[in-house]
Design an enzyme around this catalytic site. Sequence first.
Site, PDB file in Angstrom:
ATOM      1  N   ASP A  67      54.850 -18.812  20.585  1.00  0.00           N
ATOM      2  CA  ASP A  67      55.834 -18.561  21.639  1.00  0.00           C
ATOM      3  C   ASP A  67      57.117 -19.349  21.422  1.00  0.00           C
ATOM      4  O   ASP A  67      57.184 -20.243  20.585  1.00  0.00           O
ATOM      5  CB  ASP A  67      55.233 -18.874  23.018  1.00  0.00           C
ATOM      6  N   ASN A 136      47.136 -23.899  34.336  1.00  0.00           N
ATOM      7  CA  ASN A 136      46.816 -22.670  35.067  1.00  0.00           C
ATOM      8  C   ASN A 136      45.998 -21.701  34.202  1.00  0.00           C
ATOM      9  O   ASN A 136      45.790 -20.563  34.572  1.00  0.00           O
ATOM     10  CB  ASN A 136      48.101 -21.991  35.541  1.00  0.00           C
ATOM     11  N   HIS A 138      46.880 -20.709  31.111  1.00  0.00           N
ATOM     12  CA  HIS A 138      47.644 -19.874  30.170  1.00  0.00           C
ATOM     13  C   HIS A 138      47.318 -20.243  28.726  1.00  0.00           C
ATOM     14  O   HIS A 138      46.976 -21.374  28.416  1.00  0.00           O
ATOM     15  CB  HIS A 138      49.151 -19.918  30.456  1.00  0.00           C
TER      16      HIS A 138
END
Length: 237
Positions: A67, A136, A138
Amino acid sequence: MRLINTKDYNDLSRKVANVIASQVVLKPNSVLGLATGSSPIGAYEQLVNDYKNGNVDFSGITTVNLDEYCGLDGTNDQSYRYFMNDNLFNHVNVDVNKTFVPNGLAADLDSEGANYDELIASLGGIDLQLLGIGHNGHIGFNEPADFFEKATHRVELDTKTREANARFFESLEAVPTSAITMGMQSIMLAKAVMIIASGKEKSEIMKKALYGPITPRVPASILQLHPNLIVVTCDIF
Ligand code: F6R
């Protein structure tokens, strides 16, 4: 799933680096999927030492990162391209032209995503994908959602993610609001996936990811379906 519990962060880093180095020794032209964030820093340091000691040769590998933030170019020290150069690529004999990070500055992020997926497919897919996990759940920047997103795509970053990453920026406001991330398909098609997590604060989410229901609300939970998953932890269980 192979679960490797390590005794501390150094031990975790050494073991993660050993798995990556073995992959490269066994297949010198490996395609490595790489991650940024704080979790792999120790492993990258160890790989740099392994290279300097003559134990591993990175000249044949290709890397694809998960990413990148939107709006930051590679010279910005908060960009993931900068992170990879600074923590690994500049210190080993990888061919920098064979290191790929999604382009968060692309005018058309949809095309950039499609091109990135085509690139990965043209390389024959990823041999070993390294992942960290967000608080969370991810992986990459695949945030909790109503469905698993398949392709490389642009994503609005979750408040929790921006807050967690604010430690690397001057302020929360300076953290980009969006990013481009590899989707689930390239990750799940990797021949092996290694997810790493250390510290009590990742304990609850790791347990949910590994042993809870498989749901896009906990994106990492999809890894339960991966046939060759390596989990390396310290202070999680
Ligand atoms: C980084 C990435 C993220 C991080 C995750 C954990 O390329 O894709 O999913 O792996 O946010 O970050 P750390 O390791 O800083 O806790």
